[in-house]
Design an enzyme around this catalytic site. Structure first.
Site, PDB file in Angstrom:
ATOM      1  N   LYS A   9       0.784  -1.138   0.027  1.00  0.00           N
ATOM      2  CA  LYS A   9      -0.031  -0.041  -0.134  1.00  0.00           C
ATOM      3  C   LYS A   9       0.877   1.207  -0.012  1.00  0.00           C
ATOM      4  O   LYS A   9       2.141   1.053   0.083  1.00  0.00           O
ATOM      5  CB  LYS A   9      -0.923  -0.174   1.190  1.00  0.00           C
ATOM      6  CG  LYS A   9      -1.878  -1.174   1.190  1.00  0.00           C
ATOM      7  CD  LYS A   9      -2.659  -1.313   2.590  1.00  0.00           C
ATOM      8  CE  LYS A   9      -3.769  -2.548   2.303  1.00  0.00           C
ATOM      9  NZ  LYS A   9      -4.741  -2.362   3.435  1.00  0.00           N
ATOM     10  N   TYR A  49     -12.021  -3.783  -3.380  1.00  0.00           N
ATOM     11  CA  TYR A  49     -12.501  -3.827  -2.152  1.00  0.00           C
ATOM     12  C   TYR A  49     -14.151  -3.793  -2.010  1.00  0.00           C
ATOM     13  O   TYR A  49     -15.030  -3.411  -1.123  1.00  0.00           O
ATOM     14  CB  TYR A  49     -12.459  -2.362  -1.099  1.00  0.00           C
ATOM     15  CG  TYR A  49     -10.798  -2.499  -0.770  1.00  0.00           C
ATOM     16  CD1 TYR A  49     -10.458  -3.938   0.069  1.00  0.00           C
ATOM     17  CD2 TYR A  49      -9.695  -1.513  -0.734  1.00  0.00           C
ATOM     18  CE1 TYR A  49      -9.139  -3.897   0.379  1.00  0.00           C
ATOM     19  CE2 TYR A  49      -8.501  -1.627  -0.322  1.00  0.00           C
ATOM     20  CZ  TYR A  49      -8.351  -2.805   0.353  1.00  0.00           C
ATOM     21  OH  TYR A  49      -6.822  -2.808   0.660  1.00  0.00           O
ATOM     22  N   ASN A 112      -1.895  -0.639   7.147  1.00  0.00           N
ATOM     23  CA  ASN A 112      -1.501  -1.851   7.645  1.00  0.00           C
ATOM     24  C   ASN A 112      -0.394  -2.439   6.450  1.00  0.00           C
ATOM     25  O   ASN A 112       0.096  -3.639   6.440  1.00  0.00           O
ATOM     26  CB  ASN A 112      -2.550  -2.859   7.795  1.00  0.00           C
ATOM     27  CG  ASN A 112      -3.176  -3.238   6.873  1.00  0.00           C
ATOM     28  OD1 ASN A 112      -3.293  -2.580   5.790  1.00  0.00           O
ATOM     29  ND2 ASN A 112      -4.474  -3.948   7.110  1.00  0.00           N
ATOM     30  N   HIS A 115      -1.961  -5.619   1.514  1.00  0.00           N
ATOM     31  CA  HIS A 115      -2.908  -6.373   1.432  1.00  0.00           C
ATOM     32  C   HIS A 115      -2.745  -7.978   0.791  1.00  0.00           C
ATOM     33  O   HIS A 115      -1.551  -7.928  -0.022  1.00  0.00           O
ATOM     34  CB  HIS A 115      -4.015  -5.756   0.164  1.00  0.00           C
ATOM     35  CG  HIS A 115      -5.124  -6.770  -0.125  1.00  0.00           C
ATOM     36  ND1 HIS A 115      -6.389  -6.776   0.583  1.00  0.00           N
ATOM     37  CD2 HIS A 115      -5.084  -7.646  -1.310  1.00  0.00           C
ATOM     38  CE1 HIS A 115      -7.089  -8.098   0.059  1.00  0.00           C
ATOM     39  NE2 HIS A 115      -6.359  -8.309  -0.775  1.00  0.00           N
ATOM     40  N   GLU A 126      -8.783 -11.188  -7.706  1.00  0.00           N
ATOM     41  CA  GLU A 126      -7.894 -10.080  -7.672  1.00  0.00           C
ATOM     42  C   GLU A 126      -6.915 -10.185  -8.622  1.00  0.00           C
ATOM     43  O   GLU A 126      -6.190  -8.898  -9.043  1.00  0.00           O
ATOM     44  CB  GLU A 126      -7.496 -10.047  -6.105  1.00  0.00           C
ATOM     45  CG  GLU A 126      -8.496  -9.873  -5.039  1.00  0.00           C
ATOM     46  CD  GLU A 126      -8.095  -9.936  -3.607  1.00  0.00           C
ATOM     47  OE1 GLU A 126      -7.166 -10.121  -3.339  1.00  0.00           O
ATOM     48  OE2 GLU A 126      -9.022  -9.739  -2.819  1.00  0.00           O
TER      49      GLU A 126
HETATM   50  P1  CMP Z   1      -7.013  -5.436   3.963  1.00  0.00           P
HETATM   51  O1  CMP Z   1      -6.262  -6.518   3.974  1.00  0.00           O
HETATM   52  O2  CMP Z   1      -6.381  -4.410   2.820  1.00  0.00           O
HETATM   53  O3  CMP Z   1      -8.476  -5.333   3.727  1.00  0.00           O
HETATM   54  C1  CMP Z   1      -9.449  -4.201   3.992  1.00  0.00           C
HETATM   55  C2  CMP Z   1      -8.817  -2.992   4.486  1.00  0.00           C
HETATM   56  O4  CMP Z   1      -9.345  -2.061   5.048  1.00  0.00           O
HETATM   57  C3  CMP Z   1      -7.812  -3.659   5.574  1.00  0.00           C
HETATM   58  O5  CMP Z   1      -6.833  -4.178   4.974  1.00  0.00           O
HETATM   59  C4  CMP Z   1      -7.541  -2.312   6.358  1.00  0.00           C
HETATM   60  O6  CMP Z   1      -6.346  -1.617   5.803  1.00  0.00           O
HETATM   61  C5  CMP Z   1      -8.652  -1.505   5.999  1.00  0.00           C
HETATM   62  N1  CMP Z   1      -9.385  -1.196   7.301  1.00  0.00           N
HETATM   63  C6  CMP Z   1      -9.623   0.013   8.051  1.00  0.00           C
HETATM   64  N2  CMP Z   1     -10.438  -0.350   8.977  1.00  0.00           N
HETATM   65  C7  CMP Z   1     -10.692  -1.543   9.027  1.00  0.00           C
HETATM   66  C8  CMP Z   1     -11.417  -2.459   9.968  1.00  0.00           C
HETATM   67  N3  CMP Z   1     -12.172  -1.805  11.084  1.00  0.00           N
HETATM   68  N4  CMP Z   1     -11.720  -3.521   9.723  1.00  0.00           N
HETATM   69  C9  CMP Z   1     -11.171  -4.147   8.542  1.00  0.00           C
HETATM   70  N5  CMP Z   1     -10.349  -3.422   7.709  1.00  0.00           N
HETATM   71  C10 CMP Z   1     -10.156  -2.269   7.984  1.00  0.00           C
END
Ligand code: CMP
Length: 138
Positions: A9, A49, A112, A115, A126
Site C-alpha cells: 500500500k 474492496y 497496515n 493486502h 484479484e
Molecule cells: P486489507 O487486508 O487491505 O482489507 C481491507 C482493509 O481495510 C484492511 O486491510 C485495512 O487496511 C482497512 N481497514 C480499515 N479499518 C478496518 C476495519 N475496522 N476492519 C477491517 N479492515 C479495515
C-alpha cells in the site's frame, strides 16, 4: 502450486519497504511472478474492496489506496495463499504476531502496509483485476 496477490500500500511504498517485503517473500521460498508499480484507478480499487462496500472504513480505505503509488505482486508457490496470509499477519497490526510483516513494521489498521488475498477464489479474482493482461507484461 498457487498464485496469490499482494499489494504493497502507499505507506509501504513511501516508507521504502518494497525491498524488505519482497525480500521476506523470496526468503520464504515463494516466487514473485508478477510485479508492477501502479497509480491505481478508482474503479479498480472499488472493485477490489467491493466486499467491504457500505462498511464504515470503505471510503477511507479506497481513498488511502488512491493516495500514492502502490506495488502489485503476483506470488506463486506451494500453498502460496495461506503462506502469504500468515506472513503478513493479522489485519490489525496491533494483533499481529512479531515476525510477520505487520507485526514487525506496522502499527495502525488504516496503514497496515499490505493486502493479501484471503483465499484461492479471491486470489483468482484479484489477480485478474490487478494483472488483467497476465502477471508479466509483454
Ligand atoms: P486489507 O487486508 O487491505 O482489507 C481491507 C482493509 O481495510 C484492511 O486491510 C485495512 O487496511 C482497512 N481497514 C480499515 N479499518 C478496518 C476495519 N475496522 N476492519 C477491517 N479492515 C479495515
Amino acid at each position: 502450486m498457487e498464485t496469490t496477490l499482494v499489494l504493497i500500500k502507499p505507506g509501504g511504498v513511501s516508507r521504502n519497504l518494497i525491498g524488505e517485503i519482497c525480500r521476506r517473500i523470496e526468503a520464504r521460498g515463494l516466487q514473485i511472478t508478477g510485479l508492477e508499480l501502479i497509480r491505481a484507478k478508482r474503479e479498480t480499487v472499488e472493485a477490489h474492496y467491493g466486499e467491504h462496500k457500505g462498511k464504515g472504513f470503505y471510503e477511507d480505505v479506497v481513498n488511502y489506496l488512491l493516495s500514492g503509488p502502490i506495488v502489485a505482486l503476483a506470488v506463486s508457490g506451494e500453498n502460496a495463499v495461506k503462506a502469504i496470509r500468515a506472513m503478513m499477519g493479522a489485519t490489525n497490526p496491533i494483533d499481529a504476531t512479531p515476525g510477520t510483516v505487520r507485526g514487525d513494521l506496522a502499527l495502525s489498521i488504516e496503514d497496515n502496509l499490505v493486502h493479501s488475498s484471503s483465499d484461492v477464489e479471491a486470489a483468482k479474482f484479484e489477480l485478474g483485476l490487478w494483472f488483467p493482461a497476465g502477471p508479466i507484461r509483454s
